[in-house]
Design an enzyme around this catalytic site. Structure first.
Site, PDB file in Angstrom:
ATOM      1  N   HIS A  53     -11.307  -9.979   2.486  1.00 53.11           N
ATOM      2  CA  HIS A  53     -11.316  -9.628   1.067  1.00 53.11           C
ATOM      3  C   HIS A  53     -12.362  -8.538   0.832  1.00 53.11           C
ATOM      4  O   HIS A  53     -13.520  -8.703   1.204  1.00 53.11           O
ATOM      5  CB  HIS A  53     -11.628 -10.860   0.211  1.00 53.11           C
ATOM      6  CG  HIS A  53     -10.651 -11.982   0.418  1.00 53.11           C
ATOM      7  ND1 HIS A  53     -10.902 -13.038   1.272  1.00 53.11           N
ATOM      8  CD2 HIS A  53      -9.417 -12.200  -0.092  1.00 53.11           C
ATOM      9  CE1 HIS A  53      -9.872 -13.869   1.263  1.00 53.11           C
ATOM     10  NE2 HIS A  53      -8.945 -13.381   0.442  1.00 53.11           N
ATOM     11  N   ASP A 101     -16.226 -10.894   4.452  1.00 55.24           N
ATOM     12  CA  ASP A 101     -15.536 -11.855   5.305  1.00 55.24           C
ATOM     13  C   ASP A 101     -14.481 -11.209   6.181  1.00 55.24           C
ATOM     14  O   ASP A 101     -13.757 -11.905   6.901  1.00 55.24           O
ATOM     15  CB  ASP A 101     -14.909 -12.967   4.461  1.00 55.24           C
ATOM     16  CG  ASP A 101     -13.852 -12.434   3.487  1.00 55.24           C
ATOM     17  OD1 ASP A 101     -13.590 -11.209   3.496  1.00 55.24           O
ATOM     18  OD2 ASP A 101     -13.293 -13.241   2.718  1.00 55.24           O
ATOM     19  N   SER A 131      -4.010 -14.737  -1.221  1.00 55.98           N
ATOM     20  CA  SER A 131      -5.320 -14.491  -1.831  1.00 55.98           C
ATOM     21  C   SER A 131      -5.618 -13.005  -1.999  1.00 55.98           C
ATOM     22  O   SER A 131      -6.331 -12.614  -2.936  1.00 55.98           O
ATOM     23  CB  SER A 131      -6.410 -15.158  -0.987  1.00 55.98           C
ATOM     24  OG  SER A 131      -6.417 -14.617   0.341  1.00 55.98           O
TER      25      SER A 131
END
Length: 811
Positions: free
Chosen positions: A226, A223, A25
């Site tokens: 990210h 978070d 991600s």
């Protein structure tokens, strides 16, 4: 120094090539920001959470580049292996259209987060296999391969599940392992070139941008994993620098020093470099051969010093800004740094103030040298700190440039009204002195002549002033005629600059006939920004001379007029600063600047010359800088700044050494500028000769007058005296000529060559071996016009033969 990539730059680099990202991600977020930078029409994130773990394919409408993301957080799918395996479809196809221009691999956090993945041992084995495959490949699977470091996390912001498995110590160990494999100690050893590493020790041809983790800031993540789009976009820009900087045409400004090798000079450029670099040593050796060194004589004689200085300066400047010998960094504006440097410079200038024993007169030489000096220091600080983005600083700096042009108009107009010497020699002296260093650097550094805009700008205005004063010169003593032709000149120049096609046609002619590639749009901007300030200087010169002629200083109301002028000037200065700060940005101010710049310039002149004390006092520091202001303005492009003024030269790399670096480079820069100013003045006098006759330094020449003015011995003796403008009548007697008229002194001009030993040398010994070695003691002694004709013919030939990479003008 990084380049901020725009879609046009990315299109030039990537064209219709493929760019592939593979990973988790974090890599996916980087992919979307990369794609958005290449083409702003592409999205910056997946459309929804349901499609997060999917592959993505985009085609840029701007460049035709194919951008692909492959979801593979473990780098273990067959598709990924086909990309990195030397036996895959891309392994032996270096010219294949399917071969990516950039391949980015990023994975590791999933190995930490999910225990069934095998953890650190599994990640280590996968990276070892991947890097070994890349090392053994006969051809890399992409033009550039980048392996992303494992991203540092912010533990306090991680979810409970992530915080339990993603430990900072593990991430540090993984990045250390990557660094060791991609950049083994043998590759980092500065003495490793003495012995070639074994095949198994050779590092894989892979980039590892460890700087990515140094860019992270806890405030930019929600978070803990990210980070914000702006930060990730900066990381994407680094990848573009990594891939594209060495691909784009290497023309000035060379402001992309990251991930890029400096261009090798072309054969013709090499010849020019060699000629400039070896000119000084050859002159010195031949001079020693013609006139051997005697006991007690210096190693380098004074007559040989100018050529040696120019050669040494050329080497220093070229090495500084066209090689990687010294590093460069980008400018970072800081208001505290700018304020400290400005105040510190002002304090130094005030501490070196000295008062005169007598009133030195209106705009005397010491004062104009001081004026040029502090303005130049302000411009240098402005450039060094990158303050051009701050409108409140940019606007007054524009006025300083206008002040230089005001002095150009004032000084040259006064000279031509007083002395009416329109001979070719003076024109040559001014033009050679202004352009010698600028032209030299344009060829040595492979840049554009008008990119050093100040010297071309002043040269153009000098020619305009000369032609204006030359037209009907015998009637210059008639005020109405002189005012009229200045207004006509002003109207013609305004009309010419308002018709872009005329300037474009002129530059097109230079391109076709002379091989000169200039930007008409850039030049029009420079000229129009200060379109009328030179004429204001011309009218100011005429006004000062007429005040002398009509003896207005003797009028009973003169003291009152002086006080009124001083009060009005103070009000104008306050108004100007309020006005320029009120403008929303510098672009709006630029629209006003041609119409208002004369107000602060004129106000400063009046305030600086308000009384005898102010006129007689000057700062020695500022005056010293003023004597080499032209050289500091030009040399700063490469030797103090870097990347053609886009960055800062680093002698001592590292953030903590910035203050020491500033001190060291500043001392070097000022010293080199001072010596080059002396050398260019000396060479100008050798090329053009001295306008002064053989006489004692205290005796001045009375130039021939084509305006029919009469002169007397008394006027010749008192020619160095100057009118005391704005001074009350009781300040002392004003020198007068035989007819009882007050006498002004010729004002300073921005390019006045200093009179030093070389002036007397040129008068007394015209066969100086240090300069004339190429024709030695032969009978042929070329004159001024012959020298200039040879120089122009040589420049024309070099321009015609000069090579431009990718069709882009470079000089």
């Amino acid at each position: 120094m990084l380049h901020t990539y725009q879609p046009k730059d990315a299109a030039t680099c990537l064209r219709a090539r493929r760019v592939v990202f593979v990973g988790d991600s974090v890599t996916r977020q980087l992919f979307f920001q990369f794609a958005h930078t290449v083409d702003p029409g592409l999205p910056t994130a997946p459309p929804d959470d349901e499609h997060r773990h999917a592959d993505y394919n985009f085609t840029s409408s701007a460049s035709g580049a194919h951008l692909a993301f492959r979801w593979d957080p473990y780098l273990n799918t067959s598709q990924t292996q086909s990309l990195i395996s030397p036996s895959g479809v891309f392994g032996d196809a270096p010219e294949s259209a399917d071969r990516p221009a950039l391949l980015v691999l990023g994975a590791g956090l999933w190995y930490l987060h999910y225990e069934d993945s095998g953890g650190l041992p599994a990640w280590e084995a996968k990276m070892e296999a991947t890097l070994n495959a890349l090392s053994r490949a006969r051809t890399l699977p992409a033009d550039t391969v980048a392996v992303l470091p494992i991203e540092d996390v912010v533990p306090s912001k991680l979810s409970r599940e992530r915080a339990a498995t993603m430990h900072a110590s593990d991430i540090d160990a993984m990045n250390s392992d990557l660094n060791h494999r991609i950049r083994p100690p043998a590759a980092r050893d500065p003495f490793a070139f003495f012995s070639a590493p074994a095949p198994h020790e050779r590092p894989p041809p892979v980039a590892l941008p460890l700087v990515f983790n140094q860019m992270l800031d806890p405030s930019q993540t929600e978070d803990g994993l990210h980070f914000g789009d702006a930060l990730v976009r900066a990381q994407a820009n680094i990848l573009l620098n990594l891939r594209c900087n060495d691909v784009l045409p290497k023309v000035f400004p060379l402001d992309k020093t990251c991930c890029r090798s400096y261009p090798w000079p072309t054969p013709l450029h090499s010849v020019v470099l060699a000629a400039v670099i070896f000119w000084g040593p050859v002159c010195w050796m031949l001079s020693r051969r013609l006139n051997p060194r005697g006991p007690g004589q210096p190693l380098i004689r004074e007559e040989d010093m100018p050529a040696v200085v120019i050669s040494v300066a050329a080497v220093l400047i070229y090495v500084a800004d066209r090689t990687g010998f010294w590093l460069k960094e980008q400018k970072q504006f800081d208001s505290w740094t700018f304020g400290f440097l400005s105040i510190f410079t002002l304090v130094l200038g005030l501490l070196t103030m000295k008062g005169g024993d007598k009133d030195l007169g209106f705009l005397n030489r010491e004062q104009t040298d001081e004026w040029k000096g502090w303005m130049q220091l302000a411009i240098l600080i402005y450039h060094y700190t990158g303050a051009s983005k701050i409108s409140g600083i940019y606007n007054p700096i524009r006025v300083l440039v206008a002040s230089y042009l005001f002095m150009t108009g004032y000084g040259h107009t006064t000279f031509y009204i007083k002395k009416a010497d329109f001979g070719f020699q003076r024109v040559a002296q001014v033009m050679v002195r202004l352009n010698l260093l600028t032209l030299l650097l344009a060829y040595v550094m492979n840049t554009d002549y008008i990119s050093y805009y100040f010297a071309p700008l002043v040269s153009m205005w000098y020619i305009i002033i000369y032609l204006t004063m030359l037209a009907g010169a015998k009637y210059n003593d008639r005020t109405i005629f002189l005012v009229g032709k200045i207004l006509v000149s002003m109207a013609l120049i305004t009309w010419f600059m308002s018709e872009p096609i005329l300037l474009e046609m002129a530059f097109e002619f230079l391109d076709r006939v002379c091989g000169i590639h200039w930007s008409a749009r850039e030049w029009a901007f420079r000229v129009n920004l200060d379109l009328w300030i030179v004429y204001f200087g011309m009218f100011a010169a005429l006004a000062v001379i007429k005040i002398r002629e009509y003896r207005l200083m003797d009028h009973p109301q003169w003291p009152l007029a002086v006080k009124a002028a001083v009060g009005a000037s103070a009000a104008v200065m306050l108004w100007y600063f309020a006005f320029e700060l009120y403008q929303p940005d510098k672009f709006v101010y630029n629209l006003w600047h041609p119409y208002v710049s004369f107000l602060p310039v004129g106000a400063f002149v009046v305030l600086r010359n308000a009384n005898g004390i102010l006129r007689s006092a000057n700062s020695r520091l500022f005056a010293f800088i003023g004597t080499c202001s032209l050289e500091t303005f030009i040399i700063q492009y490469h030797f103090w700044l870097a990347g053609d003024t886009k960055g800062i030269l680093l002698v001592f790399p590292g953030t903590r050494w910035r203050p020491l670096n500033f001190v060291i480079t500043t001392v070097m820069f000022i010293y080199v500028s001072h010596r080059v100013a002396q050398a260019t003045g000396d060479i100008t006098n050798w090329i053009c000769g001295s306008s002064k006759p053989p006489s004692l330094p205290t005796t001045n020449q009375q130039s021939s007058s084509t305006a029919g003015r009469r002169s007397s011995p008394a006027a010749a003796q008192e020619e160095d005296q100057e009118i005391i403008f704005l001074a009350p009548p009781d300040d002392g007697p004003v020198p007068k000529d035989s007819n009882g008229n007050p006498l002004p002194m010729e004002p300073d001009t921005p390019i006045r060559p200093q009179r030093r030993w070389v002036d007397r040398l040129a008068e007394a010994s015209p066969s100086s071996p240090g300069f004339r070695v190429w024709y030695g003691e032969t009978e042929w002694q070329p004159g001024l016009k012959t020298k200039l004709a040879i120089a122009l013919a040589l420049m024309w030939l070099v321009n015609i033969m000069w090579q431009y990479p990718y069709g882009v003008p470079s000089s």
